[in-house]
Structure formats: C-alpha cells, structure tokens
Design a protein around this motif. Sequence first.
Motif, PDB file in Angstrom:
ATOM      1  N   GLN A  13      -8.481  -2.765  -3.129  1.00 54.20           N
ATOM      2  CA  GLN A  13      -8.015  -2.636  -1.757  1.00 54.20           C
ATOM      3  C   GLN A  13      -7.517  -3.988  -1.247  1.00 54.20           C
ATOM      4  O   GLN A  13      -8.172  -5.013  -1.453  1.00 54.20           O
ATOM      5  CB  GLN A  13      -9.144  -2.118  -0.863  1.00 54.20           C
ATOM      6  CG  GLN A  13      -9.589  -0.710  -1.230  1.00 54.20           C
ATOM      7  CD  GLN A  13     -10.494  -0.115  -0.161  1.00 54.20           C
ATOM      8  OE1 GLN A  13     -10.100   0.047   0.983  1.00 54.20           O
ATOM      9  NE2 GLN A  13     -11.714   0.205  -0.545  1.00 54.20           N
ATOM     10  N   TRP A  43     -13.008   2.082   3.962  1.00 53.64           N
ATOM     11  CA  TRP A  43     -11.653   2.628   4.044  1.00 53.64           C
ATOM     12  C   TRP A  43     -11.099   2.521   5.463  1.00 53.64           C
ATOM     13  O   TRP A  43      -9.881   2.532   5.663  1.00 53.64           O
ATOM     14  CB  TRP A  43     -11.650   4.098   3.606  1.00 53.64           C
ATOM     15  CG  TRP A  43     -11.881   4.312   2.148  1.00 53.64           C
ATOM     16  CD1 TRP A  43     -13.027   4.702   1.543  1.00 53.64           C
ATOM     17  CD2 TRP A  43     -10.934   4.125   1.080  1.00 53.64           C
ATOM     18  NE1 TRP A  43     -12.860   4.792   0.178  1.00 53.64           N
ATOM     19  CE2 TRP A  43     -11.577   4.439  -0.126  1.00 53.64           C
ATOM     20  CE3 TRP A  43      -9.594   3.730   1.051  1.00 53.64           C
ATOM     21  CZ2 TRP A  43     -10.949   4.360  -1.356  1.00 53.64           C
ATOM     22  CZ3 TRP A  43      -8.959   3.662  -0.185  1.00 53.64           C
ATOM     23  CH2 TRP A  43      -9.634   3.967  -1.360  1.00 53.64           C
ATOM     24  N   VAL A  90     -15.838   9.382   5.461  1.00 54.44           N
ATOM     25  CA  VAL A  90     -14.412   9.383   5.781  1.00 54.44           C
ATOM     26  C   VAL A  90     -14.145  10.140   7.080  1.00 54.44           C
ATOM     27  O   VAL A  90     -13.290   9.734   7.877  1.00 54.44           O
ATOM     28  CB  VAL A  90     -13.591   9.976   4.611  1.00 54.44           C
ATOM     29  CG1 VAL A  90     -12.128  10.093   4.994  1.00 54.44           C
ATOM     30  CG2 VAL A  90     -13.740   9.106   3.361  1.00 54.44           C
ATOM     31  N   ASP A 140       0.837  -1.196   0.000  1.00 56.69           N
ATOM     32  CA  ASP A 140       0.000   0.000   0.000  1.00 56.69           C
ATOM     33  C   ASP A 140       0.872   1.246   0.000  1.00 56.69           C
ATOM     34  O   ASP A 140       2.084   1.185   0.185  1.00 56.69           O
ATOM     35  CB  ASP A 140      -0.939   0.020   1.203  1.00 56.69           C
ATOM     36  CG  ASP A 140      -2.228   0.787   0.936  1.00 56.69           C
ATOM     37  OD1 ASP A 140      -2.248   1.629   0.016  1.00 56.69           O
ATOM     38  OD2 ASP A 140      -3.220   0.542   1.655  1.00 56.69           O
ATOM     39  N   TYR A 176      -4.346   9.588   2.090  1.00 55.88           N
ATOM     40  CA  TYR A 176      -4.435   9.546   0.629  1.00 55.88           C
ATOM     41  C   TYR A 176      -5.153   8.264   0.228  1.00 55.88           C
ATOM     42  O   TYR A 176      -4.780   7.165   0.640  1.00 55.88           O
ATOM     43  CB  TYR A 176      -3.039   9.582  -0.001  1.00 55.88           C
ATOM     44  CG  TYR A 176      -3.068   9.206  -1.463  1.00 55.88           C
ATOM     45  CD1 TYR A 176      -3.612  10.061  -2.409  1.00 55.88           C
ATOM     46  CD2 TYR A 176      -2.562   7.977  -1.900  1.00 55.88           C
ATOM     47  CE1 TYR A 176      -3.660   9.714  -3.752  1.00 55.88           C
ATOM     48  CE2 TYR A 176      -2.603   7.623  -3.235  1.00 55.88           C
ATOM     49  CZ  TYR A 176      -3.158   8.490  -4.154  1.00 55.88           C
ATOM     50  OH  TYR A 176      -3.213   8.133  -5.469  1.00 55.88           O
ATOM     51  N   ASP A 177      -6.205   8.389  -0.579  1.00 54.01           N
ATOM     52  CA  ASP A 177      -6.995   7.245  -1.036  1.00 54.01           C
ATOM     53  C   ASP A 177      -6.773   7.011  -2.521  1.00 54.01           C
ATOM     54  O   ASP A 177      -7.075   7.877  -3.341  1.00 54.01           O
ATOM     55  CB  ASP A 177      -8.489   7.495  -0.796  1.00 54.01           C
ATOM     56  CG  ASP A 177      -8.836   7.608   0.673  1.00 54.01           C
ATOM     57  OD1 ASP A 177      -8.197   6.923   1.480  1.00 54.01           O
ATOM     58  OD2 ASP A 177      -9.743   8.394   1.011  1.00 54.01           O
ATOM     59  N   HIS A 178      -6.246   5.866  -2.857  1.00 54.51           N
ATOM     60  CA  HIS A 178      -6.162   5.493  -4.272  1.00 54.51           C
ATOM     61  C   HIS A 178      -7.472   4.824  -4.675  1.00 54.51           C
ATOM     62  O   HIS A 178      -8.202   4.289  -3.831  1.00 54.51           O
ATOM     63  CB  HIS A 178      -4.984   4.555  -4.514  1.00 54.51           C
ATOM     64  CG  HIS A 178      -5.057   3.269  -3.728  1.00 54.51           C
ATOM     65  ND1 HIS A 178      -5.935   2.257  -4.030  1.00 54.51           N
ATOM     66  CD2 HIS A 178      -4.358   2.837  -2.647  1.00 54.51           C
ATOM     67  CE1 HIS A 178      -5.780   1.248  -3.194  1.00 54.51           C
ATOM     68  NE2 HIS A 178      -4.832   1.585  -2.325  1.00 54.51           N
ATOM     69  N   HIS A 179      -7.804   4.876  -5.940  1.00 51.84           N
ATOM     70  CA  HIS A 179      -9.033   4.251  -6.433  1.00 51.84           C
ATOM     71  C   HIS A 179      -8.675   3.003  -7.231  1.00 51.84           C
ATOM     72  O   HIS A 179      -8.897   2.915  -8.437  1.00 51.84           O
ATOM     73  CB  HIS A 179      -9.824   5.243  -7.287  1.00 51.84           C
ATOM     74  CG  HIS A 179     -10.356   6.393  -6.492  1.00 51.84           C
ATOM     75  ND1 HIS A 179     -11.532   6.325  -5.780  1.00 51.84           N
ATOM     76  CD2 HIS A 179      -9.864   7.630  -6.267  1.00 51.84           C
ATOM     77  CE1 HIS A 179     -11.751   7.464  -5.165  1.00 51.84           C
ATOM     78  NE2 HIS A 179     -10.755   8.288  -5.441  1.00 51.84           N
ATOM     79  N   ASP A 227     -14.728   7.763   9.689  1.00 52.09           N
ATOM     80  CA  ASP A 227     -13.572   6.862   9.790  1.00 52.09           C
ATOM     81  C   ASP A 227     -12.457   7.497  10.604  1.00 52.09           C
ATOM     82  O   ASP A 227     -11.832   6.855  11.457  1.00 52.09           O
ATOM     83  CB  ASP A 227     -13.026   6.531   8.387  1.00 52.09           C
ATOM     84  CG  ASP A 227     -14.009   5.772   7.515  1.00 52.09           C
ATOM     85  OD1 ASP A 227     -14.949   5.162   8.057  1.00 52.09           O
ATOM     86  OD2 ASP A 227     -13.835   5.789   6.284  1.00 52.09           O
ATOM     87  N   ARG A 256      -8.551  -0.143   5.838  1.00 54.80           N
ATOM     88  CA  ARG A 256      -7.268   0.196   5.220  1.00 54.80           C
ATOM     89  C   ARG A 256      -6.491   1.173   6.097  1.00 54.80           C
ATOM     90  O   ARG A 256      -5.285   1.002   6.318  1.00 54.80           O
ATOM     91  CB  ARG A 256      -7.497   0.801   3.829  1.00 54.80           C
ATOM     92  CG  ARG A 256      -6.226   1.281   3.159  1.00 54.80           C
ATOM     93  CD  ARG A 256      -6.444   1.760   1.740  1.00 54.80           C
ATOM     94  NE  ARG A 256      -5.226   2.377   1.247  1.00 54.80           N
ATOM     95  CZ  ARG A 256      -5.021   3.686   1.200  1.00 54.80           C
ATOM     96  NH1 ARG A 256      -5.967   4.529   1.605  1.00 54.80           N
ATOM     97  NH2 ARG A 256      -3.881   4.168   0.757  1.00 54.80           N
ATOM     98  N   TYR A 257      -7.169   2.207   6.604  1.00 57.55           N
ATOM     99  CA  TYR A 257      -6.505   3.168   7.483  1.00 57.55           C
ATOM    100  C   TYR A 257      -5.942   2.461   8.714  1.00 57.55           C
ATOM    101  O   TYR A 257      -4.846   2.801   9.197  1.00 57.55           O
ATOM    102  CB  TYR A 257      -7.483   4.256   7.932  1.00 57.55           C
ATOM    103  CG  TYR A 257      -8.104   5.076   6.832  1.00 57.55           C
ATOM    104  CD1 TYR A 257      -7.531   5.149   5.564  1.00 57.55           C
ATOM    105  CD2 TYR A 257      -9.282   5.790   7.058  1.00 57.55           C
ATOM    106  CE1 TYR A 257      -8.113   5.916   4.565  1.00 57.55           C
ATOM    107  CE2 TYR A 257      -9.863   6.560   6.066  1.00 57.55           C
ATOM    108  CZ  TYR A 257      -9.282   6.613   4.818  1.00 57.55           C
ATOM    109  OH  TYR A 257      -9.857   7.364   3.826  1.00 57.55           O
TER     110      TYR A 257
END
Length: 330
Positions: free
Chosen positions: A216, A251, A161, A144, A210-213, A164, A254-255
């Motif tokens: 995951q 998300w 978010v 990641d 930072y969130d990529h699209h 989150d 992931r965080y």
Amino acid sequence: MEKIDFVITWVDDTDPIWQKSFNSYLPQSQYTDDTRSIRYRNWENLRYWFRGVEKFAPWVDKVHFITCGQIPDWLNTNAPKLHFVKHSDYIPSEYLPTFNSDTIILNLHRIEGLSEHFVFFDDDMFLIDKVGPESFFRRGLPCDMAAFNALSPSGVFTHNVVNDLCVMNASFKKHEMIRKHFWKWFSPQAGNKLLRTFFLLPWPHFTGFYDHHLPQIFLKSTFEEVWEKHEDILLRSTAARFRSIADVSSWLFRYWQLAKGDFVPLNVNRDGAYFSISDDSLSKIVKTIEYQKKRIVCLNDGEVSSFEAAKERINAAFRKILPEKSSFEK
C-alpha cells in the motif's frame, strides 16, 4: 525525486516471551480475528524481503522495520538504511502490548523520521524483480487503481471495511467525488475493473472499493488528516489489543486518498501477483518467483498439507534469485 521509504511489520510467533504475552491477553470472543496461529506463522523468509529491496529497489531511502522488540538473529541493526522500530517507539504506551495488526498500521505516521512518501509492506509481500520509484509514486502522488466494489460477508475483515465505508460516506459525497476526479476513476488503467465502477455508479453511497493485495502506497499527510478529522474512531480501534469487528482498518487511509483524488491511476496488478499458499498453488508460486514472472508477489498464508515442505520449496525459489547476503544481514 522525492525520498521514498519502505515500512514493514514482522512478528516471530516462536518467541516464548511473545507467546506468553499473547496468551495472557488472548480474548475469548468469536468477534476477534487476530487470534489464529496462521496469522503469525513464521515462514523464515524475511531475509529475502531485505535482499529483494536491496537488489531490486536500491533507490529506497529508509527501511522502517517494525516489531514488538524482536530482532532476527541475522539482522544487521547497523545497516545504513535500516531504522529498527519497536511498537513502544511510536504507539502510545496505554495501548501496548498490542496484537492488533490494524493498531500497528493506523499509527505509522508517528514513526520518527518517516518520509511523506512511503510504501507499506506486510511481511508476505516481496520484490522479486527490479522496480523503479515510478511504480509507487508519480508527480508526488501514490500510484493506485481506483474502482468500486460490492462487499460480500466473510468474517471480521468485512466488518472492518464496513466501518471504513461508514467513515468514508460521512466524509465524502460519492458522486461529487466522481465529478471532480472523473478521469482518474474511469482511467483505462483500471482495466476490466471499470465495469465494477460503472455498474455501482448509481448507488448514492460507497458500497466498497476494489482492494488489491499488494504493498500500500501512502502519503504521511493522509494519516495526519484522517487522524485530525476522526481521532475518536481511530483511538477506539487503536485500543483493541486484537482486531475485532468494531475496528476500522488501514484501508481507510487508502480509500481517503482515492476519494480526494490524491493518486495517479496505474494498473498495479500488471506488475504484482497475489497468491494464497496451498497445495494447489505451490508450484505456480515457485515458478513465478524463480522465473520472475512478476515484480512483486504477495504470498498469503494458507492451508497446506505440510507447512515445512511448502516453506522449503518457497524459500528455495527465493534463494535461486537472491543467493547473496544483503547489507541488512550480519
């Protein structure tokens, strides 16, 4: 090599039974987001997702294909690597039917037989060239790209978010996390995203990630840990039939991995590209697929002057690189 599963969710918005159920539960609220037809529009390219997996990631162990019970008429449900999963197979019955994309993802750890190491794909994310397991996991950890971000207000998703981040700030101390995993957060793999992390470092709390699209990458144990610590919050989100401003999003998991240092730094944007489908981007999308300029593409549904024409151009590009049926097709 550890087993790695792929997980994908899908819905057919043309199904009259689904439409009747959707409309019967449709909320009349400005604070929901999953009610727009564009969130469910069927581009009829799911078969190319399966063809891409078989051709470009033959090492995958299982593909968990999640729907509300809908089965594409061309799908071979007896395919050796396919695990067909209905919402009712893993989401508690009191929360069904659900039209909340977050509910469907928040409960993935409940899927029977799901590997500890898995990659989650939205149905608009496609493999268009060969990828190895090391694109997703190294040394047993997800690959990641860690970087801070500052949120800009824009609809329901931003609210999710923020929710989150409230969980993250209650669970982790930002600067302590940085000290423990300094070289992961300041890895050259972050590229120009390092500047975001540097400039947002003085803030005492997490202001955003930072969130990529792109797909995951998860550890199932991360889901289990977050559920153990914040079950009340996750159950509240699970109970919402449509995504709303009160939810947390997927998300969060992931965080959580990033904060714990449960990842290997990798510039995921090197092999992946995100596009919002529009009249202006259509030619670039087609060329990216046909010439396999990336390994993974995300084609986010957007506004086009002719949906049918755009669909045909994109699917023609997929047919060019993936002309043969996969074992997932009848």
